[in-house]
Write an enzyme that holds these catalytic residues in place. Structure first.
Site, PDB file in Angstrom:
ATOM      1  CB  SER A 150     127.822  60.093 -51.842  1.00 14.52           C
ATOM      2  OG  SER A 150     129.250  59.996 -51.248  1.00 14.52           O
ATOM      3  CE  LYS A 151     124.021  63.731 -45.694  1.00 17.78           C
ATOM      4  NZ  LYS A 151     123.074  62.766 -45.965  1.00 17.78           N
TER       5      LYS A 151
END
Ligand code: GLU
Length: 475
Positions: free
Chosen positions: A241-242
Protein backbone atom coordinates in the site's frame (compact mmCIF):
# COMPACT_ATOMS: atom_id res chain seq x y z
CA UNK A 1 -4.83 -24.79 -29.81
CA UNK A 2 -3.16 -21.39 -29.95
CA UNK A 3 -2.67 -19.88 -26.54
CA UNK A 4 -4.15 -16.40 -26.22
CA UNK A 5 -3.48 -14.46 -23.03
CA UNK A 6 -4.37 -10.94 -22.15
CA UNK A 7 -3.65 -8.12 -19.80
CA UNK A 8 -6.81 -6.29 -18.82
CA UNK A 9 -6.00 -3.29 -16.65
CA UNK A 10 -8.60 -0.88 -15.38
CA UNK A 11 -7.29 2.60 -16.16
CA UNK A 12 -8.15 4.11 -12.81
CA UNK A 13 -4.65 4.94 -11.59
CA UNK A 14 -1.02 4.43 -12.41
CA UNK A 15 0.14 1.00 -13.57
CA UNK A 16 0.93 -0.87 -10.38
CA UNK A 17 3.93 -3.21 -10.20
CA UNK A 18 1.51 -6.04 -9.42
CA UNK A 19 -0.23 -5.28 -12.70
CA UNK A 20 3.10 -5.14 -14.50
CA UNK A 21 3.97 -8.55 -13.12
CA UNK A 22 0.61 -9.91 -14.29
CA UNK A 23 1.33 -8.50 -17.74
CA UNK A 24 4.80 -10.09 -17.70
CA UNK A 25 3.43 -13.51 -16.82
CA UNK A 26 0.87 -13.31 -19.61
CA UNK A 27 3.46 -12.03 -22.04
CA UNK A 28 5.88 -14.83 -21.14
CA UNK A 29 3.28 -17.52 -21.47
CA UNK A 30 2.20 -16.31 -24.90
CA UNK A 31 5.85 -16.13 -26.02
CA UNK A 32 6.61 -19.55 -24.60
CA UNK A 33 3.75 -21.18 -26.45
CA UNK A 34 4.02 -19.21 -29.65
CA UNK A 35 0.65 -17.71 -28.83
CA UNK A 36 -0.71 -14.19 -28.59
CA UNK A 37 -0.72 -11.62 -25.85
CA UNK A 38 -3.56 -9.11 -26.08
CA UNK A 39 -4.27 -5.87 -24.29
CA UNK A 40 -7.72 -4.82 -23.18
CA UNK A 41 -8.44 -1.57 -21.42
CA UNK A 42 -11.25 -2.16 -18.95
CA UNK A 43 -12.74 1.29 -18.98
CA UNK A 44 -16.37 0.36 -18.34
CA UNK A 45 -16.30 2.43 -15.17
CA UNK A 46 -16.33 5.80 -16.92
CA UNK A 47 -16.27 7.76 -13.68
CA UNK A 48 -13.01 6.24 -12.54
CA UNK A 49 -11.25 5.71 -15.86
CA UNK A 50 -8.97 8.47 -17.07
CA UNK A 51 -7.10 9.29 -20.22
CA UNK A 52 -3.91 9.83 -18.22
CA UNK A 53 -4.16 6.34 -16.77
CA UNK A 54 -4.64 4.82 -20.22
CA UNK A 55 -1.60 6.69 -21.49
CA UNK A 56 0.40 5.57 -18.47
CA UNK A 57 -0.48 1.94 -19.23
CA UNK A 58 0.78 2.25 -22.81
CA UNK A 59 3.86 4.17 -21.74
CA UNK A 60 4.79 1.80 -18.93
CA UNK A 61 4.18 -1.38 -20.93
CA UNK A 62 6.34 -0.02 -23.71
CA UNK A 63 9.00 0.99 -21.22
CA UNK A 64 9.02 -2.56 -19.87
CA UNK A 65 9.29 -3.86 -23.41
CA UNK A 66 5.97 -5.67 -23.31
CA UNK A 67 4.60 -5.52 -26.80
CA UNK A 68 1.09 -6.78 -27.32
CA UNK A 69 -0.45 -8.45 -30.34
CA UNK A 70 -3.63 -7.63 -32.18
CA UNK A 71 -4.40 -4.90 -34.67
CA UNK A 72 -5.81 -2.64 -32.02
CA UNK A 73 -6.15 -2.39 -28.32
CA UNK A 74 -9.59 -3.49 -27.15
CA UNK A 75 -11.50 -0.87 -25.19
CA UNK A 76 -14.14 -2.49 -23.07
CA UNK A 77 -16.38 0.60 -23.11
CA UNK A 78 -16.66 0.36 -26.90
CA UNK A 79 -18.21 -3.07 -26.62
CA UNK A 80 -21.27 -2.24 -24.51
CA UNK A 81 -23.70 -3.13 -27.30
CA UNK A 82 -22.14 -6.57 -27.62
CA UNK A 83 -22.32 -7.07 -23.85
CA UNK A 84 -26.02 -6.23 -23.95
CA UNK A 85 -26.56 -8.53 -26.92
CA UNK A 86 -25.10 -11.49 -25.03
CA UNK A 87 -27.19 -10.73 -21.94
CA UNK A 88 -30.35 -10.76 -24.07
CA UNK A 89 -29.19 -13.93 -25.79
CA UNK A 90 -28.91 -15.58 -22.38
CA UNK A 91 -32.50 -14.54 -21.61
CA UNK A 92 -33.61 -16.07 -24.89
CA UNK A 93 -31.86 -19.30 -24.00
CA UNK A 94 -33.49 -19.38 -20.60
CA UNK A 95 -30.15 -18.91 -18.81
CA UNK A 96 -30.89 -15.41 -17.61
CA UNK A 97 -34.02 -13.41 -16.85
CA UNK A 98 -35.46 -9.95 -16.43
CA UNK A 99 -35.76 -8.85 -12.84
CA UNK A 100 -38.17 -6.04 -12.00
CA UNK A 101 -37.32 -5.63 -8.35
CA UNK A 102 -37.67 -2.13 -7.03
CA UNK A 103 -34.94 -0.57 -4.91
CA UNK A 104 -37.31 -0.88 -1.92
CA UNK A 105 -37.70 -4.61 -2.46
CA UNK A 106 -33.94 -5.04 -2.67
CA UNK A 107 -33.53 -3.02 0.53
CA UNK A 108 -36.04 -5.26 2.28
CA UNK A 109 -34.14 -8.37 1.14
CA UNK A 110 -30.96 -6.91 2.51
CA UNK A 111 -32.54 -6.09 5.85
CA UNK A 112 -34.05 -9.55 6.12
CA UNK A 113 -30.71 -11.24 5.42
CA UNK A 114 -28.98 -9.00 7.92
CA UNK A 115 -31.58 -9.77 10.57
CA UNK A 116 -30.82 -13.46 10.09
CA UNK A 117 -27.10 -12.74 10.19
CA UNK A 118 -26.69 -13.85 6.58
CA UNK A 119 -24.91 -12.36 3.60
CA UNK A 120 -27.37 -10.19 1.70
CA UNK A 121 -28.34 -12.14 -1.38
CA UNK A 122 -30.94 -11.59 -4.04
CA UNK A 123 -33.82 -13.96 -3.30
CA UNK A 124 -34.44 -14.87 -6.93
CA UNK A 125 -38.02 -13.56 -6.84
CA UNK A 126 -38.14 -13.00 -10.62
CA UNK A 127 -36.27 -16.15 -11.61
CA UNK A 128 -39.39 -18.14 -12.42
CA UNK A 129 -41.94 -15.40 -12.52
CA UNK A 130 -43.67 -14.50 -15.75
CA UNK A 131 -42.51 -11.11 -17.08
CA UNK A 132 -46.18 -10.35 -17.84
CA UNK A 133 -46.48 -9.71 -14.11
CA UNK A 134 -43.93 -6.94 -14.41
CA UNK A 135 -44.95 -3.71 -12.74
CA UNK A 136 -45.46 -0.84 -15.11
CA UNK A 137 -42.71 1.70 -15.42
CA UNK A 138 -39.91 -0.42 -13.90
CA UNK A 139 -36.94 -0.92 -16.17
CA UNK A 140 -35.65 -4.42 -15.55
CA UNK A 141 -32.13 -5.63 -15.05
CA UNK A 142 -30.96 -8.94 -16.49
CA UNK A 143 -29.79 -11.53 -14.00
CA UNK A 144 -28.03 -14.81 -14.59
CA UNK A 145 -29.77 -18.03 -13.58
CA UNK A 146 -26.96 -19.30 -11.40
CA UNK A 147 -26.98 -22.98 -10.46
CA UNK A 148 -28.76 -23.54 -7.15
CA UNK A 149 -27.37 -26.86 -6.05
CA UNK A 150 -23.90 -28.32 -6.09
CA UNK A 151 -20.59 -26.54 -6.30
CA UNK A 152 -18.75 -24.39 -8.77
CA UNK A 153 -15.24 -25.72 -9.18
CA UNK A 154 -12.23 -24.04 -10.71
CA UNK A 155 -9.07 -25.95 -11.50
CA UNK A 156 -6.77 -23.03 -11.01
CA UNK A 157 -3.31 -23.38 -12.56
CA UNK A 158 -1.76 -21.60 -9.59
CA UNK A 159 -4.09 -22.21 -6.65
CA UNK A 160 -5.10 -25.76 -7.50
CA UNK A 161 -8.72 -26.84 -7.22
CA UNK A 162 -10.93 -24.18 -5.66
CA UNK A 163 -14.55 -24.91 -4.86
CA UNK A 164 -17.44 -22.73 -3.83
CA UNK A 165 -20.87 -24.05 -2.91
CA UNK A 166 -23.43 -22.59 -5.30
CA UNK A 167 -25.58 -21.69 -2.31
CA UNK A 168 -23.09 -18.85 -1.78
CA UNK A 169 -23.56 -17.41 -5.26
CA UNK A 170 -26.73 -15.56 -6.17
CA UNK A 171 -28.34 -14.58 -9.45
CA UNK A 172 -26.05 -11.62 -10.01
CA UNK A 173 -26.74 -8.86 -12.51
CA UNK A 174 -25.40 -9.00 -16.06
CA UNK A 175 -27.07 -5.93 -17.48
CA UNK A 176 -28.23 -2.93 -15.48
CA UNK A 177 -31.58 -1.29 -16.01
CA UNK A 178 -29.93 1.42 -18.11
CA UNK A 179 -28.66 -1.30 -20.45
CA UNK A 180 -25.03 -1.06 -19.32
CA UNK A 181 -23.14 -4.27 -18.56
CA UNK A 182 -21.74 -5.12 -15.18
CA UNK A 183 -18.03 -5.56 -14.97
CA UNK A 184 -18.46 -9.29 -14.27
CA UNK A 185 -20.38 -9.80 -17.49
CA UNK A 186 -18.24 -7.56 -19.69
CA UNK A 187 -15.05 -9.45 -18.78
CA UNK A 188 -16.56 -12.79 -19.81
CA UNK A 189 -17.97 -11.56 -23.11
CA UNK A 190 -14.67 -9.88 -23.96
CA UNK A 191 -12.56 -12.87 -22.99
CA UNK A 192 -14.78 -15.15 -25.07
CA UNK A 193 -14.82 -12.87 -28.11
CA UNK A 194 -11.07 -12.33 -27.92
CA UNK A 195 -10.58 -16.10 -27.77
CA UNK A 196 -8.68 -15.92 -24.50
CA UNK A 197 -7.47 -19.36 -23.49
CA UNK A 198 -5.59 -18.43 -20.31
CA UNK A 199 -6.51 -15.83 -17.74
CA UNK A 200 -3.55 -15.07 -15.52
CA UNK A 201 -4.35 -12.30 -13.04
CA UNK A 202 -4.22 -11.23 -9.41
CA UNK A 203 -5.89 -13.49 -6.86
CA UNK A 204 -8.13 -10.60 -5.86
CA UNK A 205 -10.16 -11.78 -8.87
CA UNK A 206 -10.53 -15.38 -7.71
CA UNK A 207 -13.99 -14.68 -6.32
CA UNK A 208 -15.04 -13.26 -9.66
CA UNK A 209 -13.83 -16.38 -11.44
CA UNK A 210 -16.65 -18.51 -10.00
CA UNK A 211 -19.27 -16.11 -11.26
CA UNK A 212 -17.50 -15.70 -14.56
CA UNK A 213 -17.40 -19.46 -15.06
CA UNK A 214 -21.17 -19.55 -14.64
CA UNK A 215 -21.57 -17.07 -17.50
CA UNK A 216 -19.15 -18.98 -19.75
CA UNK A 217 -21.09 -22.19 -19.03
CA UNK A 218 -24.44 -20.55 -19.67
CA UNK A 219 -23.28 -19.42 -23.11
CA UNK A 220 -21.69 -22.77 -23.80
CA UNK A 221 -18.34 -21.04 -24.23
CA UNK A 222 -15.14 -22.87 -23.30
CA UNK A 223 -13.92 -21.70 -19.92
CA UNK A 224 -10.36 -20.38 -20.08
CA UNK A 225 -7.67 -21.77 -17.82
CA UNK A 226 -7.46 -19.52 -14.79
CA UNK A 227 -4.26 -18.80 -12.92
CA UNK A 228 -4.70 -16.51 -9.93
CA UNK A 229 -1.44 -15.02 -8.76
CA UNK A 230 -0.99 -14.00 -5.11
CA UNK A 231 -0.54 -10.28 -4.67
CA UNK A 232 2.75 -8.58 -3.90
CA UNK A 233 3.21 -7.70 -0.26
CA UNK A 234 5.49 -5.16 1.37
CA UNK A 235 8.64 -6.12 3.26
CA UNK A 236 6.55 -6.33 6.46
CA UNK A 237 4.23 -8.93 4.93
CA UNK A 238 1.23 -6.59 4.69
CA UNK A 239 -0.49 -6.04 1.37
CA UNK A 240 1.41 -3.44 -0.63
CA UNK A 241 0.00 0.00 0.00
CA UNK A 242 0.94 3.67 -0.07
CA UNK A 243 2.84 3.52 3.19
CA UNK A 244 5.30 1.04 1.65
CA UNK A 245 6.44 3.77 -0.72
CA UNK A 246 6.72 3.23 -4.44
CA UNK A 247 4.05 1.08 -6.04
CA UNK A 248 3.71 2.14 -9.62
CA UNK A 249 5.95 1.29 -12.54
CA UNK A 250 6.43 5.02 -13.16
CA UNK A 251 7.76 5.51 -9.64
CA UNK A 252 10.29 2.70 -10.08
CA UNK A 253 11.35 4.30 -13.31
CA UNK A 254 11.81 7.65 -11.57
CA UNK A 255 13.81 5.98 -8.82
CA UNK A 256 16.32 5.00 -11.45
CA UNK A 257 15.62 1.35 -12.07
CA UNK A 258 16.19 -0.02 -15.54
CA UNK A 259 13.25 -1.71 -17.26
CA UNK A 260 15.14 -4.96 -17.72
CA UNK A 261 15.91 -5.03 -14.00
CA UNK A 262 12.29 -4.35 -13.09
CA UNK A 263 11.17 -7.15 -15.43
CA UNK A 264 13.72 -9.57 -14.01
CA UNK A 265 12.88 -8.69 -10.44
CA UNK A 266 9.11 -8.85 -10.89
CA UNK A 267 9.27 -12.14 -12.76
CA UNK A 268 11.41 -13.66 -10.04
CA UNK A 269 8.96 -12.32 -7.48
CA UNK A 270 6.27 -14.95 -7.62
CA UNK A 271 7.80 -17.32 -10.14
CA UNK A 272 11.01 -19.26 -10.26
CA UNK A 273 13.10 -21.43 -12.48
CA UNK A 274 15.48 -23.42 -10.31
CA UNK A 275 17.98 -21.15 -8.62
CA UNK A 276 18.16 -18.68 -11.47
CA UNK A 277 18.09 -15.08 -10.24
CA UNK A 278 19.30 -13.04 -13.18
CA UNK A 279 17.57 -13.51 -16.51
CA UNK A 280 15.98 -11.49 -19.25
CA UNK A 281 12.27 -11.69 -19.87
CA UNK A 282 13.05 -13.46 -23.15
CA UNK A 283 14.97 -16.09 -21.21
CA UNK A 284 12.13 -16.35 -18.68
CA UNK A 285 9.69 -16.80 -21.55
CA UNK A 286 11.58 -19.88 -22.68
CA UNK A 287 11.31 -21.39 -19.22
CA UNK A 288 7.89 -20.10 -18.26
CA UNK A 289 4.97 -22.20 -17.15
CA UNK A 290 1.86 -21.00 -15.35
CA UNK A 291 2.13 -23.96 -13.00
CA UNK A 292 5.47 -22.65 -11.72
CA UNK A 293 3.93 -19.46 -10.37
CA UNK A 294 4.16 -19.54 -6.57
CA UNK A 295 0.90 -20.04 -4.72
CA UNK A 296 2.20 -18.10 -1.71
CA UNK A 297 2.44 -14.32 -1.53
CA UNK A 298 5.71 -12.60 -2.32
CA UNK A 299 7.40 -9.69 -0.59
CA UNK A 300 8.89 -6.67 -2.22
CA UNK A 301 12.55 -6.45 -1.28
CA UNK A 302 14.22 -3.23 -2.40
CA UNK A 303 17.71 -4.52 -1.56
CA UNK A 304 17.22 -7.39 -3.97
CA UNK A 305 15.91 -5.03 -6.60
CA UNK A 306 19.01 -2.86 -6.13
CA UNK A 307 21.17 -5.92 -6.55
CA UNK A 308 19.41 -6.90 -9.76
CA UNK A 309 19.58 -3.33 -11.03
CA UNK A 310 23.31 -3.09 -10.30
CA UNK A 311 23.80 -6.11 -12.50
CA UNK A 312 21.93 -4.52 -15.41
CA UNK A 313 23.62 -1.15 -14.94
CA UNK A 314 26.97 -2.85 -15.60
CA UNK A 315 25.62 -4.50 -18.72
CA UNK A 316 23.92 -1.40 -20.06
CA UNK A 317 25.25 0.41 -23.09
CA UNK A 318 27.32 3.52 -22.28
CA UNK A 319 25.49 5.80 -24.71
CA UNK A 320 22.13 4.76 -23.33
CA UNK A 321 23.23 5.45 -19.75
CA UNK A 322 24.75 8.78 -20.71
CA UNK A 323 21.44 9.80 -22.28
CA UNK A 324 19.59 8.77 -19.11
CA UNK A 325 21.95 10.87 -17.02
CA UNK A 326 21.46 13.86 -19.31
CA UNK A 327 17.67 13.68 -19.18
CA UNK A 328 17.76 13.31 -15.42
CA UNK A 329 19.82 16.47 -15.05
CA UNK A 330 18.56 20.00 -14.87
CA UNK A 331 22.02 21.28 -15.81
CA UNK A 332 22.78 23.02 -19.07
CA UNK A 333 24.73 20.39 -20.93
CA UNK A 334 26.82 21.12 -24.02
CA UNK A 335 28.83 18.92 -26.37
CA UNK A 336 31.96 19.10 -24.19
CA UNK A 337 30.02 17.90 -21.16
CA UNK A 338 28.47 15.12 -23.21
CA UNK A 339 31.82 13.91 -24.51
CA UNK A 340 33.24 13.86 -20.99
CA UNK A 341 30.25 12.02 -19.65
CA UNK A 342 30.37 9.43 -22.39
CA UNK A 343 34.07 8.85 -21.80
CA UNK A 344 33.55 8.59 -18.05
CA UNK A 345 30.38 6.52 -17.93
CA UNK A 346 32.11 3.17 -18.11
CA UNK A 347 33.85 3.63 -14.78
CA UNK A 348 30.78 5.24 -13.24
CA UNK A 349 28.25 2.57 -14.17
CA UNK A 350 29.92 -0.22 -12.27
CA UNK A 351 29.63 1.85 -9.08
CA UNK A 352 25.98 2.82 -9.21
CA UNK A 353 22.96 0.79 -8.15
CA UNK A 354 20.45 3.09 -9.86
CA UNK A 355 20.28 5.78 -12.51
CA UNK A 356 19.62 8.31 -9.77
CA UNK A 357 22.89 7.38 -8.13
CA UNK A 358 24.67 7.35 -11.48
CA UNK A 359 23.32 10.80 -12.25
CA UNK A 360 24.56 12.14 -8.96
CA UNK A 361 27.99 10.54 -9.32
CA UNK A 362 28.34 11.76 -12.90
CA UNK A 363 27.58 15.32 -11.96
CA UNK A 364 31.23 16.43 -11.74
CA UNK A 365 31.57 15.82 -15.49
CA UNK A 366 28.65 18.13 -16.21
CA UNK A 367 29.27 21.16 -14.04
CA UNK A 368 31.36 24.19 -14.82
CA UNK A 369 31.88 24.97 -11.17
CA UNK A 370 32.37 22.26 -8.59
CA UNK A 371 30.35 22.55 -5.39
CA UNK A 372 31.98 20.83 -2.43
CA UNK A 373 29.85 18.53 -0.33
CA UNK A 374 30.34 18.58 3.43
CA UNK A 375 33.05 15.94 3.50
CA UNK A 376 34.90 17.43 0.57
CA UNK A 377 34.79 20.86 2.22
CA UNK A 378 36.22 19.33 5.39
CA UNK A 379 38.98 17.67 3.35
CA UNK A 380 39.90 21.00 1.77
CA UNK A 381 39.62 23.02 4.93
CA UNK A 382 42.92 21.71 6.17
CA UNK A 383 46.43 23.12 6.40
CA UNK A 384 48.15 20.07 4.87
CA UNK A 385 45.61 19.96 2.10
CA UNK A 386 46.34 23.51 1.11
CA UNK A 387 50.00 22.76 1.08
CA UNK A 388 49.46 19.66 -1.04
CA UNK A 389 47.27 21.57 -3.45
CA UNK A 390 50.09 23.95 -4.32
CA UNK A 391 52.37 21.02 -5.07
CA UNK A 392 49.69 19.34 -7.16
CA UNK A 393 48.97 22.51 -9.07
CA UNK A 394 52.58 23.08 -9.98
CA UNK A 395 53.23 19.47 -10.95
CA UNK A 396 50.14 19.13 -13.12
CA UNK A 397 50.70 22.49 -14.80
CA UNK A 398 54.02 21.12 -16.02
CA UNK A 399 52.49 18.03 -17.68
CA UNK A 400 51.48 19.89 -20.80
CA UNK A 401 50.38 17.72 -23.68
CA UNK A 402 51.09 14.56 -21.70
CA UNK A 403 47.99 15.00 -19.56
CA UNK A 404 47.25 11.29 -19.36
CA UNK A 405 46.10 9.03 -16.57
CA UNK A 406 49.62 7.55 -16.33
CA UNK A 407 51.38 10.90 -16.28
CA UNK A 408 49.01 12.28 -13.64
CA UNK A 409 49.49 9.14 -11.61
CA UNK A 410 53.26 9.46 -11.73
CA UNK A 411 53.19 13.12 -10.81
CA UNK A 412 50.90 12.55 -7.82
CA UNK A 413 52.93 9.62 -6.53
CA UNK A 414 56.05 11.70 -6.83
CA UNK A 415 54.56 14.36 -4.56
CA UNK A 416 53.35 11.74 -2.10
CA UNK A 417 56.81 10.21 -1.88
CA UNK A 418 58.81 13.40 -1.65
CA UNK A 419 56.55 15.49 0.52
CA UNK A 420 54.36 13.05 2.49
CA UNK A 421 56.60 10.04 3.08
CA UNK A 422 54.70 7.96 0.55
CA UNK A 423 51.22 8.71 1.91
CA UNK A 424 49.26 9.00 -1.31
CA UNK A 425 46.04 9.84 0.57
CA UNK A 426 47.53 13.21 1.48
CA UNK A 427 47.42 14.04 -2.21
CA UNK A 428 44.30 12.15 -3.19
CA UNK A 429 41.93 13.54 -0.57
CA UNK A 430 42.19 17.22 -1.50
CA UNK A 431 42.62 16.41 -5.17
CA UNK A 432 39.41 14.38 -5.33
CA UNK A 433 37.56 17.05 -3.38
CA UNK A 434 38.78 19.73 -5.77
CA UNK A 435 37.96 17.81 -8.94
CA UNK A 436 34.72 16.04 -7.97
CA UNK A 437 33.44 17.96 -4.96
CA UNK A 438 33.11 14.65 -3.13
CA UNK A 439 35.28 12.22 -1.20
CA UNK A 440 34.44 9.25 -3.39
CA UNK A 441 34.68 9.03 -7.15
CA UNK A 442 35.47 6.68 -9.98
CA UNK A 443 39.22 6.19 -10.61
CA UNK A 444 40.36 9.77 -10.24
CA UNK A 445 43.34 10.00 -12.60
CA UNK A 446 41.30 8.58 -15.40
CA UNK A 447 38.54 11.08 -14.66
CA UNK A 448 41.10 13.90 -14.76
CA UNK A 449 42.40 12.76 -18.12
CA UNK A 450 38.81 12.85 -19.38
CA UNK A 451 38.26 16.35 -18.01
CA UNK A 452 41.46 17.53 -19.66
CA UNK A 453 44.21 19.75 -18.38
CA UNK A 454 42.48 23.11 -18.82
CA UNK A 455 39.44 22.01 -16.85
CA UNK A 456 41.53 20.32 -14.16
CA UNK A 457 43.74 23.38 -13.69
CA UNK A 458 40.63 25.54 -13.49
CA UNK A 459 39.22 23.34 -10.74
CA UNK A 460 42.50 23.28 -8.83
CA UNK A 461 42.71 27.04 -9.00
CA UNK A 462 39.13 27.32 -7.75
CA UNK A 463 40.04 25.00 -4.87
CA UNK A 464 43.06 27.12 -4.00
CA UNK A 465 40.88 30.23 -3.93
CA UNK A 466 38.33 28.48 -1.79
CA UNK A 467 41.04 27.32 0.62
CA UNK A 468 42.43 30.79 0.74
CA UNK A 469 39.03 32.22 1.61
CA UNK A 470 38.51 29.57 4.26
CA UNK A 471 41.58 30.41 6.19
CA UNK A 472 44.01 27.52 6.17
CA UNK A 473 46.49 29.26 3.96
CA UNK A 474 49.38 29.93 6.31
CA UNK A 475 52.49 27.92 5.63
N1 GLU B 1 -9.50 -4.96 -14.87
C1 GLU B 1 -9.09 -5.82 -13.80
C2 GLU B 1 -8.05 -5.13 -12.95
O1 GLU B 1 -7.42 -4.21 -13.40
C3 GLU B 1 -8.55 -7.13 -14.27
C4 GLU B 1 -9.62 -8.03 -14.74
C5 GLU B 1 -9.16 -9.36 -15.21
O2 GLU B 1 -7.94 -9.56 -15.36
O3 GLU B 1 -10.02 -10.21 -15.44
O4 GLU B 1 -7.87 -5.51 -11.82
Amino acid sequence: MTVITRFAPSPTGMLHIGGARTALFNWCYAKKTGGKFLLRIEDTDKERSTKEAIEAIFRDLKWLGLDWDGDATVYQSARAARHAEVAHELVKRGRAYFCYCTPEELEAMKAEAQAKGEQPRYNRMWRDRNPSEAPAGVKPVIRIKAPIDGDTVIEDAVQGRVTVPNSQLDDFILLRSDGSPTYMHAVVVDDADMGITHVIRGDDHLNNAFRQKIIFDAMGWPVPVFGHVPLIHGADGAKLSKRHGAQSVGEFKDMGYLPEAVCNYLLRLGWSHGDDELFTKEQAAEWFDVNDINAGPSRLDMKKLDHVNTHYMRLADDTRLAEEVITRNSLKIDETHKARLLAGIHDLKSRAATLVQLTSEAKFYLVDEVAYDEKAAAALNDHDAHHAMHHIYDALARLGADFTETAIDTACRHIAEHVYAGKLAKVMMPLRAAICGTTTSPPLFKAMEILGQAEVMKRLKAALHWMHDHGHHHH
